[in-house]
Design a protein around this motif. Structure first.
Motif, PDB file in Angstrom:
ATOM      1  N   TYR A   4      13.880 -12.857  37.191  1.00 41.41           N
ATOM      2  CA  TYR A   4      13.643 -11.527  37.442  1.00 41.41           C
ATOM      3  C   TYR A   4      12.037 -11.595  38.214  1.00 41.41           C
ATOM      4  CZ  TYR A   4      16.934 -10.692  33.890  1.00 41.41           C
ATOM      5  OH  TYR A   4      18.243 -10.773  33.244  1.00 41.41           O
ATOM      6  N   THR A   5      12.153 -10.727  39.145  1.00 41.03           N
ATOM      7  CA  THR A   5      10.814 -10.826  40.125  1.00 41.03           C
ATOM      8  C   THR A   5       9.945  -9.481  40.067  1.00 41.03           C
ATOM      9  OG1 THR A   5      12.030 -12.328  41.623  1.00 41.03           O
ATOM     10  CG2 THR A   5      10.026 -11.220  42.512  1.00 41.03           C
ATOM     11  N   PRO A  58      13.646 -11.381  30.892  1.00 41.94           N
ATOM     12  CA  PRO A  58      13.517 -10.218  31.357  1.00 41.94           C
ATOM     13  C   PRO A  58      12.289  -9.261  30.710  1.00 41.94           C
ATOM     14  CG  PRO A  58      15.270 -10.306  30.222  1.00 41.94           C
ATOM     15  CD  PRO A  58      14.892 -11.674  30.302  1.00 41.94           C
ATOM     16  N   MET A  59      12.177  -9.600  29.340  1.00 41.93           N
ATOM     17  CA  MET A  59      11.111  -8.572  28.497  1.00 41.93           C
ATOM     18  C   MET A  59       9.550  -9.089  29.048  1.00 41.93           C
ATOM     19  SD  MET A  59      12.780  -6.578  27.207  1.00 41.93           S
ATOM     20  CE  MET A  59      11.410  -5.841  26.362  1.00 41.93           C
ATOM     21  N   MET A  60       9.348 -10.258  29.264  1.00 44.34           N
ATOM     22  CA  MET A  60       7.949 -10.854  30.153  1.00 44.34           C
ATOM     23  C   MET A  60       7.755 -10.164  31.089  1.00 44.34           C
ATOM     24  SD  MET A  60       7.691 -14.649  28.828  1.00 44.34           S
ATOM     25  CE  MET A  60       6.084 -14.992  29.519  1.00 44.34           C
ATOM     26  N   ALA A  61       8.885 -10.092  32.055  1.00 43.07           N
ATOM     27  CA  ALA A  61       8.663  -9.543  33.360  1.00 43.07           C
ATOM     28  C   ALA A  61       8.477  -8.069  33.169  1.00 43.07           C
ATOM     29  CB  ALA A  61       9.987  -9.497  34.212  1.00 43.07           C
ATOM     30  N   PHE A  64       4.847  -7.510  32.099  1.00 42.22           N
ATOM     31  CA  PHE A  64       3.694  -7.866  33.242  1.00 42.22           C
ATOM     32  C   PHE A  64       3.877  -6.603  34.195  1.00 42.22           C
ATOM     33  CE2 PHE A  64       2.434 -10.201  37.054  1.00 42.22           C
ATOM     34  CZ  PHE A  64       0.981 -10.480  36.627  1.00 42.22           C
ATOM     35  N   GLU A  65       5.157  -6.010  34.787  1.00 36.91           N
ATOM     36  CA  GLU A  65       5.205  -5.042  35.692  1.00 36.91           C
ATOM     37  C   GLU A  65       4.428  -3.975  35.044  1.00 36.91           C
ATOM     38  OE1 GLU A  65       8.132  -1.857  37.491  1.00 36.91           O
ATOM     39  OE2 GLU A  65       8.478  -2.701  35.522  1.00 36.91           O
ATOM     40  N   LYS A  66       4.658  -3.632  33.821  1.00 35.51           N
ATOM     41  CA  LYS A  66       3.794  -2.324  33.267  1.00 35.51           C
ATOM     42  C   LYS A  66       2.343  -2.759  32.933  1.00 35.51           C
ATOM     43  CE  LYS A  66       7.706  -0.720  30.302  1.00 35.51           C
ATOM     44  NZ  LYS A  66       8.188  -0.187  28.987  1.00 35.51           N
TER      45      LYS A  66
END
Length: 97
Positions: A4-5, A58-61, A64-66
Motif C-alpha cells: 500500500y502506497t 493497510p491500517m498503518m497506511a 499515515f495518509e489521514k
C-alpha cells in the motif's frame, strides 16, 4: 504480499493532494488522465508525484495518509524534502498572546 502506497502529488495550482493506493502507477495515470471528474486533481492537472512511501499493513497506511492530510503545507514540504528533523517543530502550534 500486497503493498500500500501513501503518496503526495503537487498539483498545477501548487496545492498538494495526498492519497493511498495499492497500484501507484495506475493511480498516477488515473490522476493525470482525469478519469474521475469529481476528483480534487481533475481541474488541477498536470500533477507531479513528489513523495511516496510503502506499507505492508493497510491500517498503518490509512492512518499515515489521514495524518498527512491534516498537516500544514510547511510540514508536508518538510516530509517531501526528507527534512525529518523539522517535523516535530512544525507539529507544535504557535499561540500568540
Amino acid at each position: 504480499m500486497k503493498i500500500y502506497t501513501v503518496y503526495i502529488l503537487l498539483c498545477s495550482d501548487k496545492s498538494y493532494y495526498t492519497g493511498i493506493t495499492s497500484d501507484l502507477n495506475g493511480r498516477l495515470e488515473s490522476h493525470q488522465n482525469g478519469k474521475e471528474k469529481d476528483s480534487y486533481t481533475y481541474s488541477r492537472r498536470p500533477v507531479e508525484l513528489v513523495y511516496h512511501c510503502e506499507f505492508t499493513d493497510p491500517m498503518m497506511a490509512i492512518t499515515f495518509e489521514k495524518r498527512i492530510k491534516k498537516w500544514s503545507r510547511l510540514k508536508k514540504e518538510a516530509l517531501i524534502q526528507s527534512a525529518y528533523e523539522k517535523l516535530p517543530q512544525l507539529a507544535k502550534k504557535k499561540f500568540e498572546g
